[in-house]
Scaffold this motif. Structure first.
Motif, mmCIF file in Angstrom:
data_model
loop_
_atom_site.group_PDB
_atom_site.id
_atom_site.type_symbol
_atom_site.label_atom_id
_atom_site.label_comp_id
_atom_site.label_asym_id
_atom_site.label_seq_id
_atom_site.Cartn_x
_atom_site.Cartn_y
_atom_site.Cartn_z
ATOM 1 N N UNK A 92 0.878 -1.263 0.093
ATOM 2 C CA UNK A 92 0.071 -0.037 -0.032
ATOM 3 C C UNK A 92 0.857 1.329 0.099
ATOM 4 N N UNK A 93 2.139 1.153 0.338
ATOM 5 C CA UNK A 93 3.136 2.371 -0.067
ATOM 6 C C UNK A 93 3.526 2.295 -1.327
ATOM 7 N N UNK A 94 3.429 3.439 -2.146
ATOM 8 C CA UNK A 94 3.980 3.800 -3.279
ATOM 9 C C UNK A 94 5.460 4.298 -3.064
ATOM 10 N N UNK A 95 6.485 3.466 -3.648
ATOM 11 C CA UNK A 95 7.545 3.913 -3.574
ATOM 12 C C UNK A 95 8.275 4.554 -4.680
ATOM 13 N N UNK A 96 8.834 5.749 -4.599
ATOM 14 C CA UNK A 96 9.481 6.300 -5.577
ATOM 15 C C UNK A 96 11.003 6.903 -5.273
ATOM 16 N N UNK A 97 11.668 7.153 -6.091
ATOM 17 C CA UNK A 97 13.186 7.864 -5.738
ATOM 18 C C UNK A 97 13.519 8.663 -7.098
ATOM 19 N N UNK A 98 14.252 9.449 -6.663
ATOM 20 C CA UNK A 98 14.709 10.543 -7.762
ATOM 21 C C UNK A 98 16.194 10.814 -7.582
ATOM 22 N N UNK A 220 -4.630 2.766 5.386
ATOM 23 C CA UNK A 220 -4.367 3.778 4.699
ATOM 24 C C UNK A 220 -3.542 3.679 3.395
ATOM 25 N N UNK A 221 -3.499 4.319 2.533
ATOM 26 C CA UNK A 221 -2.414 4.242 1.455
ATOM 27 C C UNK A 221 -1.566 5.487 1.716
ATOM 28 N N UNK A 222 -0.226 5.315 1.192
ATOM 29 C CA UNK A 222 0.802 6.249 1.453
ATOM 30 C C UNK A 222 1.844 6.212 0.228
ATOM 31 N N UNK A 223 2.619 7.291 0.337
ATOM 32 C CA UNK A 223 3.909 7.405 -0.579
ATOM 33 C C UNK A 223 4.991 7.558 0.040
ATOM 34 N N UNK A 224 6.140 7.128 -0.410
ATOM 35 C CA UNK A 224 7.359 7.575 -0.097
ATOM 36 C C UNK A 224 8.504 8.001 -1.144
ATOM 37 N N UNK A 225 8.899 8.917 -1.054
ATOM 38 C CA UNK A 225 9.890 9.326 -1.989
ATOM 39 C C UNK A 225 11.230 9.618 -1.410
ATOM 40 N N UNK A 226 12.649 9.219 -2.003
ATOM 41 C CA UNK A 226 13.626 8.928 -1.724
ATOM 42 C C UNK A 226 14.716 9.868 -2.625
ATOM 43 N N UNK A 227 15.657 10.956 -2.208
ATOM 44 C CA UNK A 227 16.276 11.695 -2.922
ATOM 45 C C UNK A 227 17.453 10.995 -2.974
ATOM 46 N N UNK A 228 18.050 10.567 -3.793
ATOM 47 C CA UNK A 228 19.446 9.649 -4.095
ATOM 48 C C UNK A 228 20.381 10.471 -4.792
ATOM 49 N N UNK A 229 21.282 10.861 -4.025
ATOM 50 C CA UNK A 229 22.377 11.572 -4.465
ATOM 51 C C UNK A 229 23.570 10.708 -4.899
ATOM 52 N N UNK A 230 24.367 10.989 -6.055
ATOM 53 C CA UNK A 230 25.473 10.042 -6.400
ATOM 54 C C UNK A 230 26.173 9.317 -5.268
ATOM 55 N N UNK A 231 26.463 10.110 -4.250
ATOM 56 C CA UNK A 231 27.263 9.346 -2.965
ATOM 57 C C UNK A 231 26.232 8.358 -2.284
ATOM 58 N N UNK A 232 24.897 8.559 -2.503
ATOM 59 C CA UNK A 232 23.946 7.561 -1.813
ATOM 60 C C UNK A 232 23.768 6.319 -2.786
ATOM 61 N N UNK A 233 24.017 6.131 -3.842
ATOM 62 C CA UNK A 233 23.369 5.174 -4.855
ATOM 63 C C UNK A 233 23.935 4.041 -4.185
ATOM 64 N N UNK A 246 13.223 -3.119 -7.876
ATOM 65 C CA UNK A 246 13.621 -1.960 -8.268
ATOM 66 C C UNK A 246 12.558 -0.850 -7.978
ATOM 67 N N UNK A 247 12.941 0.137 -7.179
ATOM 68 C CA UNK A 247 11.822 1.409 -7.034
ATOM 69 C C UNK A 247 11.909 2.168 -8.258
ATOM 70 N N UNK A 248 10.698 2.578 -8.359
ATOM 71 C CA UNK A 248 10.268 3.612 -9.633
ATOM 72 C C UNK A 248 11.177 4.730 -9.288
ATOM 73 N N UNK A 249 11.770 5.209 -10.469
ATOM 74 C CA UNK A 249 12.331 6.474 -10.410
ATOM 75 C C UNK A 249 11.446 7.677 -11.190
ATOM 76 N N UNK A 250 11.374 8.578 -10.514
ATOM 77 C CA UNK A 250 10.928 9.776 -11.009
ATOM 78 C C UNK A 250 11.624 10.938 -11.686
ATOM 79 N N UNK A 251 11.336 11.521 -12.443
ATOM 80 C CA UNK A 251 12.077 12.687 -13.141
ATOM 81 C C UNK A 251 11.712 14.112 -12.480
ATOM 82 N N UNK A 252 12.992 14.639 -11.868
ATOM 83 C CA UNK A 252 12.684 15.786 -11.581
ATOM 84 C C UNK A 252 12.618 17.035 -12.387
ATOM 85 N N UNK A 253 11.906 18.282 -11.883
ATOM 86 C CA UNK A 253 11.741 19.283 -12.785
ATOM 87 C C UNK A 253 13.184 19.826 -13.355
ATOM 88 N N UNK A 254 13.310 20.471 -14.387
ATOM 89 C CA UNK A 254 14.853 20.670 -14.978
ATOM 90 C C UNK A 254 15.304 21.817 -13.897
#
Length: 254
Positions: A92-98, A220-233, A246-254
Protein backbone atom coordinates in the motif's frame (compact mmCIF):
# COMPACT_ATOMS: atom_id res chain seq x y z
CA UNK A 1 9.32 -6.54 40.93
CA UNK A 2 9.76 -4.63 37.67
CA UNK A 3 10.97 -1.09 37.01
CA UNK A 4 10.25 0.39 33.57
CA UNK A 5 12.08 3.67 33.04
CA UNK A 6 13.75 6.04 30.63
CA UNK A 7 17.49 6.31 31.35
CA UNK A 8 17.35 10.00 32.24
CA UNK A 9 14.45 9.67 34.66
CA UNK A 10 16.03 6.68 36.40
CA UNK A 11 19.28 8.63 36.82
CA UNK A 12 17.34 11.54 38.32
CA UNK A 13 15.86 9.21 40.94
CA UNK A 14 19.28 7.70 41.63
CA UNK A 15 20.62 11.19 42.32
CA UNK A 16 17.81 11.91 44.79
CA UNK A 17 17.46 8.56 46.58
CA UNK A 18 19.89 5.91 47.75
CA UNK A 19 18.53 3.06 45.60
CA UNK A 20 19.64 -0.50 46.30
CA UNK A 21 20.23 -2.32 42.99
CA UNK A 22 21.88 -5.39 44.56
CA UNK A 23 18.83 -7.58 43.88
CA UNK A 24 18.60 -6.84 40.15
CA UNK A 25 18.70 -10.08 38.16
CA UNK A 26 17.67 -8.86 34.69
CA UNK A 27 18.55 -5.67 32.81
CA UNK A 28 16.65 -5.11 29.56
CA UNK A 29 17.34 -2.37 27.01
CA UNK A 30 14.48 -1.93 24.54
CA UNK A 31 15.03 -0.06 21.25
CA UNK A 32 18.71 0.31 22.12
CA UNK A 33 19.63 1.86 18.77
CA UNK A 34 16.96 4.53 19.19
CA UNK A 35 18.21 5.38 22.68
CA UNK A 36 21.75 5.81 21.35
CA UNK A 37 20.44 8.03 18.53
CA UNK A 38 18.84 10.19 21.24
CA UNK A 39 22.18 10.55 23.03
CA UNK A 40 21.55 8.27 26.02
CA UNK A 41 24.81 6.27 25.90
CA UNK A 42 26.37 7.97 28.94
CA UNK A 43 23.09 7.68 30.89
CA UNK A 44 22.81 3.97 30.10
CA UNK A 45 26.40 3.33 31.18
CA UNK A 46 25.83 5.29 34.41
CA UNK A 47 22.93 2.97 35.24
CA UNK A 48 24.89 -0.15 34.25
CA UNK A 49 27.73 0.81 36.59
CA UNK A 50 25.30 0.64 39.54
CA UNK A 51 24.00 -2.85 38.70
CA UNK A 52 25.41 -6.13 40.02
CA UNK A 53 27.81 -7.90 37.69
CA UNK A 54 25.94 -11.18 38.15
CA UNK A 55 22.86 -10.41 36.05
CA UNK A 56 21.35 -11.26 32.68
CA UNK A 57 21.40 -8.41 30.16
CA UNK A 58 19.01 -8.48 27.21
CA UNK A 59 19.10 -5.90 24.43
CA UNK A 60 16.54 -5.35 21.67
CA UNK A 61 17.52 -3.32 18.62
CA UNK A 62 16.01 -2.91 15.16
CA UNK A 63 19.47 -2.34 13.68
CA UNK A 64 22.99 -3.36 14.73
CA UNK A 65 25.38 -0.56 13.76
CA UNK A 66 28.89 -0.30 15.18
CA UNK A 67 27.91 1.79 18.21
CA UNK A 68 25.34 -0.83 19.28
CA UNK A 69 27.89 -3.63 19.01
CA UNK A 70 30.36 -1.54 21.00
CA UNK A 71 27.84 -1.06 23.80
CA UNK A 72 26.88 -4.76 23.75
CA UNK A 73 30.53 -5.68 24.18
CA UNK A 74 30.85 -3.24 27.10
CA UNK A 75 27.82 -4.42 29.10
CA UNK A 76 27.46 -8.10 28.16
CA UNK A 77 29.49 -11.25 28.74
CA UNK A 78 29.72 -13.61 25.76
CA UNK A 79 26.32 -12.55 24.34
CA UNK A 80 24.32 -14.65 21.91
CA UNK A 81 22.85 -12.74 18.97
CA UNK A 82 19.37 -13.64 17.71
CA UNK A 83 18.29 -12.18 14.37
CA UNK A 84 14.65 -11.97 13.36
CA UNK A 85 13.88 -11.17 9.73
CA UNK A 86 12.69 -7.63 9.11
CA UNK A 87 9.38 -7.46 7.27
CA UNK A 88 9.12 -5.73 3.90
CA UNK A 89 7.07 -2.56 3.44
CA UNK A 90 3.39 -3.15 2.62
CA UNK A 91 2.28 -2.88 -1.01
CA UNK A 92 0.00 0.00 0.00
CA UNK A 93 3.08 2.26 0.04
CA UNK A 94 3.92 3.73 -3.36
CA UNK A 95 7.72 3.88 -3.36
CA UNK A 96 9.59 6.27 -5.64
CA UNK A 97 13.12 7.62 -5.92
CA UNK A 98 14.70 10.60 -7.62
CA UNK A 99 18.33 10.96 -8.70
CA UNK A 100 19.60 14.36 -7.57
CA UNK A 101 22.84 16.05 -6.59
CA UNK A 102 23.36 16.61 -2.86
CA UNK A 103 23.55 20.39 -3.31
CA UNK A 104 20.14 20.42 -5.07
CA UNK A 105 18.09 18.64 -2.41
CA UNK A 106 17.09 21.58 -0.23
CA UNK A 107 16.32 23.82 -3.22
CA UNK A 108 14.19 21.07 -4.78
CA UNK A 109 12.08 20.59 -1.65
CA UNK A 110 11.74 24.32 -0.93
CA UNK A 111 10.73 25.13 -4.52
CA UNK A 112 8.45 22.19 -5.13
CA UNK A 113 6.94 21.13 -1.79
CA UNK A 114 3.73 23.10 -2.29
CA UNK A 115 3.17 21.30 -5.59
CA UNK A 116 2.74 17.98 -3.77
CA UNK A 117 -0.98 17.22 -3.46
CA UNK A 118 -3.11 14.46 -1.96
CA UNK A 119 -5.50 12.28 -3.97
CA UNK A 120 -8.15 15.02 -3.79
CA UNK A 121 -5.81 17.73 -5.05
CA UNK A 122 -5.44 19.40 -1.65
CA UNK A 123 -2.19 20.51 -0.01
CA UNK A 124 -0.49 17.73 1.90
CA UNK A 125 -0.63 17.73 5.68
CA UNK A 126 1.38 15.64 8.15
CA UNK A 127 4.43 14.94 5.99
CA UNK A 128 7.65 13.57 7.49
CA UNK A 129 11.03 14.41 5.94
CA UNK A 130 13.82 12.18 7.26
CA UNK A 131 17.30 13.72 7.32
CA UNK A 132 20.53 11.98 8.30
CA UNK A 133 22.07 14.67 10.53
CA UNK A 134 20.50 17.03 13.04
CA UNK A 135 22.34 20.08 11.64
CA UNK A 136 20.74 19.39 8.25
CA UNK A 137 17.38 19.05 10.02
CA UNK A 138 17.75 22.56 11.43
CA UNK A 139 18.87 24.04 8.10
CA UNK A 140 16.08 22.42 6.06
CA UNK A 141 13.45 23.43 8.60
CA UNK A 142 14.59 27.06 8.42
CA UNK A 143 14.52 26.98 4.61
CA UNK A 144 10.98 25.56 4.52
CA UNK A 145 9.69 28.02 7.10
CA UNK A 146 11.22 30.89 5.10
CA UNK A 147 8.87 29.83 2.28
CA UNK A 148 5.92 29.92 4.70
CA UNK A 149 5.72 26.13 4.94
CA UNK A 150 4.54 25.08 8.40
CA UNK A 151 7.53 22.92 9.35
CA UNK A 152 9.03 21.92 12.71
CA UNK A 153 12.25 20.12 13.57
CA UNK A 154 12.71 16.96 15.63
CA UNK A 155 16.18 15.86 16.73
CA UNK A 156 18.17 14.80 19.78
CA UNK A 157 19.16 18.35 20.78
CA UNK A 158 15.58 19.01 21.88
CA UNK A 159 14.56 18.41 25.49
CA UNK A 160 11.97 15.67 26.03
CA UNK A 161 9.31 18.28 26.82
CA UNK A 162 10.02 20.03 23.50
CA UNK A 163 9.82 16.73 21.60
CA UNK A 164 6.49 15.93 23.20
CA UNK A 165 5.11 19.34 22.26
CA UNK A 166 6.24 19.04 18.64
CA UNK A 167 4.78 15.53 18.31
CA UNK A 168 1.49 16.62 19.88
CA UNK A 169 1.21 19.54 17.44
CA UNK A 170 2.08 17.24 14.52
CA UNK A 171 -0.46 14.64 15.61
CA UNK A 172 -3.15 17.31 16.01
CA UNK A 173 -2.51 18.83 12.58
CA UNK A 174 -0.93 22.05 13.83
CA UNK A 175 2.31 21.15 12.04
CA UNK A 176 2.25 20.25 8.34
CA UNK A 177 5.83 19.04 7.93
CA UNK A 178 8.00 17.27 10.48
CA UNK A 179 11.70 17.40 9.57
CA UNK A 180 13.37 14.72 11.65
CA UNK A 181 16.26 12.39 12.22
CA UNK A 182 15.61 8.68 12.76
CA UNK A 183 14.44 9.61 16.24
CA UNK A 184 10.87 9.31 14.89
CA UNK A 185 11.35 6.40 12.50
CA UNK A 186 9.82 4.04 15.04
CA UNK A 187 7.32 4.20 17.82
CA UNK A 188 5.20 7.19 16.79
CA UNK A 189 1.46 6.66 16.72
CA UNK A 190 0.16 8.81 13.85
CA UNK A 191 -2.06 6.96 11.38
CA UNK A 192 -2.78 9.58 8.71
CA UNK A 193 0.66 10.44 7.29
CA UNK A 194 0.27 10.54 3.47
CA UNK A 195 3.91 11.07 2.47
CA UNK A 196 7.40 10.27 3.78
CA UNK A 197 10.42 11.86 2.10
CA UNK A 198 13.92 10.50 2.62
CA UNK A 199 16.10 13.58 2.20
CA UNK A 200 19.07 11.29 2.88
CA UNK A 201 19.24 7.61 2.00
CA UNK A 202 19.45 5.58 5.24
CA UNK A 203 22.56 3.46 5.60
CA UNK A 204 20.64 0.36 6.69
CA UNK A 205 17.80 -1.25 4.74
CA UNK A 206 15.96 -1.86 8.01
CA UNK A 207 15.99 1.88 8.71
CA UNK A 208 14.43 2.47 5.29
CA UNK A 209 11.62 0.04 6.13
CA UNK A 210 11.00 1.74 9.49
CA UNK A 211 11.01 5.21 7.96
CA UNK A 212 8.56 4.62 5.14
CA UNK A 213 6.46 2.47 7.48
CA UNK A 214 5.26 5.73 9.08
CA UNK A 215 2.87 6.07 6.13
CA UNK A 216 0.11 3.72 4.90
CA UNK A 217 -0.93 2.81 8.42
CA UNK A 218 -4.37 1.72 9.60
CA UNK A 219 -5.29 0.47 6.09
CA UNK A 220 -4.50 3.85 4.51
CA UNK A 221 -2.42 4.29 1.37
CA UNK A 222 0.77 6.31 1.35
CA UNK A 223 3.77 7.44 -0.66
CA UNK A 224 7.50 7.43 0.00
CA UNK A 225 9.99 9.46 -2.04
CA UNK A 226 13.75 9.04 -1.61
CA UNK A 227 16.26 11.59 -2.88
CA UNK A 228 19.31 9.69 -4.11
CA UNK A 229 22.57 11.59 -4.59
CA UNK A 230 25.53 10.01 -6.41
CA UNK A 231 27.16 9.45 -2.99
CA UNK A 232 24.06 7.56 -1.82
CA UNK A 233 23.62 5.22 -4.78
CA UNK A 234 25.57 2.38 -3.18
CA UNK A 235 23.35 2.40 -0.11
CA UNK A 236 20.17 2.72 -2.17
CA UNK A 237 21.22 -0.26 -4.29
CA UNK A 238 21.57 -2.27 -1.06
CA UNK A 239 18.02 -1.26 -0.10
CA UNK A 240 16.67 -2.41 -3.48
CA UNK A 241 18.47 -5.73 -3.12
CA UNK A 242 16.98 -6.15 0.35
CA UNK A 243 13.50 -5.36 -0.96
CA UNK A 244 14.11 -7.61 -3.99
CA UNK A 245 12.64 -4.99 -6.30
CA UNK A 246 13.63 -1.92 -8.29
CA UNK A 247 12.02 1.22 -6.94
CA UNK A 248 10.33 3.44 -9.50
CA UNK A 249 12.43 6.44 -10.58
CA UNK A 250 10.77 9.82 -11.03
CA UNK A 251 12.07 12.67 -13.16
CA UNK A 252 12.63 15.95 -11.39
CA UNK A 253 11.89 19.35 -12.91
CA UNK A 254 14.80 20.72 -14.92
Amino acid sequence: DIVIATPGRLLSLMNIYNIDFSGVKYFILDEADRMLDMGFYDDIMAVVNQLPKDRQTIMFSATMPANIRKMAKAIMNNPAEVQIAVSRPPESIKQQAADIFETQKTAFLVENFKSFKDSNGADLKKVIIFVGKKQKVKELTRALRARHINARAMHSDLEQKERDEVMLDFRNGKVDVLVATDIVSRGIDVDDIPLVINYDVPRDAEDYVHRIGRTARAENKGEAITLVSPEDKHFFNKIERFLQKNIERITLPS
